[in-house]
Write an enzyme that holds these catalytic residues in place. Structure first.
Site, PDB file in Angstrom:
ATOM      1  N   SER A 192       4.308  -0.456   9.321  1.00 51.70           N
ATOM      2  CA  SER A 192       3.917  -1.816   8.906  1.00 51.70           C
ATOM      3  C   SER A 192       4.837  -2.840   8.729  1.00 51.70           C
ATOM      4  CB  SER A 192       3.679  -2.025   7.231  1.00 51.70           C
ATOM      5  OG  SER A 192       2.864  -2.894   7.032  1.00 51.70           O
TER       6      SER A 192
ATOM      7  N   TYR B 298       5.377   2.157  -0.996  1.00 51.52           N
ATOM      8  CA  TYR B 298       5.286   1.814   0.490  1.00 51.52           C
ATOM      9  C   TYR B 298       5.910   1.062   0.981  1.00 51.52           C
ATOM     10  CZ  TYR B 298       1.329   0.092   3.652  1.00 51.52           C
ATOM     11  OH  TYR B 298       1.207  -0.142   5.456  1.00 51.52           O
TER      12      TYR B 298
END
Length: 269
Positions: A142, A157
Site C-alpha cells: 500500500s 496496518y
C-alpha cells in the site's frame, strides 16, 4: 494470454483487489486457486470464471496459522498440479476502533496475516515455484507503507505493509538463485468492487480531481493488470521492486495541492 498453462494462487481473492487480480490472471490464461476464509464468495467467483482449459477453484484456509498456509499449497498442487504464481493479497479488515490509537492495537492480526502468512506461503511454495522454472511471488502492499494516513488506518496496518515491502526485497535476494522473482505493488486510492465506492460521494470526486494527476481512482482491474505484468515472463528481469499504482497521487507537493483543493472546494460551494 501471457499466463497460458500457468497456475496461480491468490489469497484474499474472493472480493476487492484480490478478485480483480484473479479475474485478470484468468483472462490471461492462468488456472487460479482462490484462497479465502469466505468460502461462499470464493466459490461464487470460481464458478463464474472457471473454464475447461483454465479452471478456477476455491480453497478455504485460514492462513493466519502455518498449518493453513501448508494446506493451501498442498491443495493447489493436488487440484491443479503445481504452482507458477503466488499472490499474497489477503489483509486484515480495517476496524475503526483501532484508528489513531497506540494502545489496544490490532498488530497481532496484521503480523500473522500480512507478514507471517506471506513468509509461510513462500516457504511452502518454493519447491513448486522452483520446479516451475519461472516462479513469481507478488505481494500487495500500500502507499501507506511509506506515507501516513493515521485517520484512515491503524499504525499496525502502516507498519505491516512497510514490513511486507522489506520482506519482498529479502525474498527476492534469497530466492533469486532458484529463478523465483519477488515483487510488490503499492496501490493508492481504489474503488471497491462491491458496496459503497469512494467515488459515490461528489466531494470525494472533487478531491480526487485535485489531488490525483490522472483525475480518477484505480479499479481492481488496474491493479490486476499490473500484477499480471510483474508475474509474467515480460518482467523476467525484474525482482525486488515495489511498483506504486496511485495515478500520480504521491508526486505533487503537499501544500500546493492542499491550497488548490481548498480553492476548488470553496468555488464549488
Amino acid at each position: 494470454m501471457r499466463h497460458t498453462g500457468q497456475i496461480a494462487l491468490v489469497t484474499g481473492g474472493a472480493q476487492g483487489i484480490g478478485q480483480g487480480i484473479v479475474e485478470t490472471l484468468h483472462q490471461n490464461g492462468a488456472s487460479v486457486a482462490i484462497v479465502d476464509i469466505q468460502k461462499d464468495k470464493a466459490g461464487q467467483v470460481a464458478q463464474k470464471l472457471s473454464t475447461k482449459d483454465a479452471p478456477v477453484i476455491a480453497i478455504e484456509a485460514d492462513i493466519m496459522a502455518p498449518e493453513g498456509c501448508k494446506k493451501a499449497i498442498q491443495q493447489v498442487e493436488a487440484s491443479l498440479g503445481g504452482l507458477d504464481i503466488l499472490v499474497n493479497n489477503a489483509a486484515v479488515a480495517r476496524k475503526k476502533e483501532y484508528i489513531g490509537k497506540l494502545a489496544g492495537t490490532d498488530w497481532n492480526d496484521h503480523s500473522k496475516l500480512v507478514l507471517e502468512a506471506a513468509v509461510h506461503l513462500a516457504d511452502y511454495a518454493t519447491p513448486l515455484l522452483k520446479k516451475s522454472g519461472h516462479g513469481a511471488i507478488l505481494n500487495v502492499s500500500s502507499v501507506t507503507a511509506l506515507r501516513i494516513a493515521h485517520q484512515q488506518t491503524s499504525w499496525a496496518y502502516h507498519v505491516s505493509k512497510a514490513g511486507l515491502e522489506q520482506l519482498t526485497r529479502y525474498l527476492a535476494v534469497k530466492l533469486g538463485p532458484d529463478n523465483i522473482r519477488v515483487n510488490a505493488v503499492a496501490p493508492g486510492l481504489v474503488n471497491r468492487s462491491e458496496g459503497v465506492k469512494l467515488t459515490d460521494f461528489p466531494e470525494n470526486v472533487r478531491i480526487v480531481e485535485q489531488t490525483v494527476p490522472l483525475r480518477r481512482v484505480a479499479s481492481a482491474s488496474d491493479i490486476g493488470r499490473t500484477v499480471s505484468f510483474l508475474c509474467s515472463d515480460e518482467a523476467s528481469y525484474i525482482t525486488g521492486q515495489v511498483l506504486t499504482i496511485d495515478g500520480g497521487l504521491g508526486l505533487t507537493e503537499t501544500f500546493g495541492t492542499g491550497l488548490a483543493l481548498s480553492q476548488a472546494l470553496a468555488s464549488s460551494d
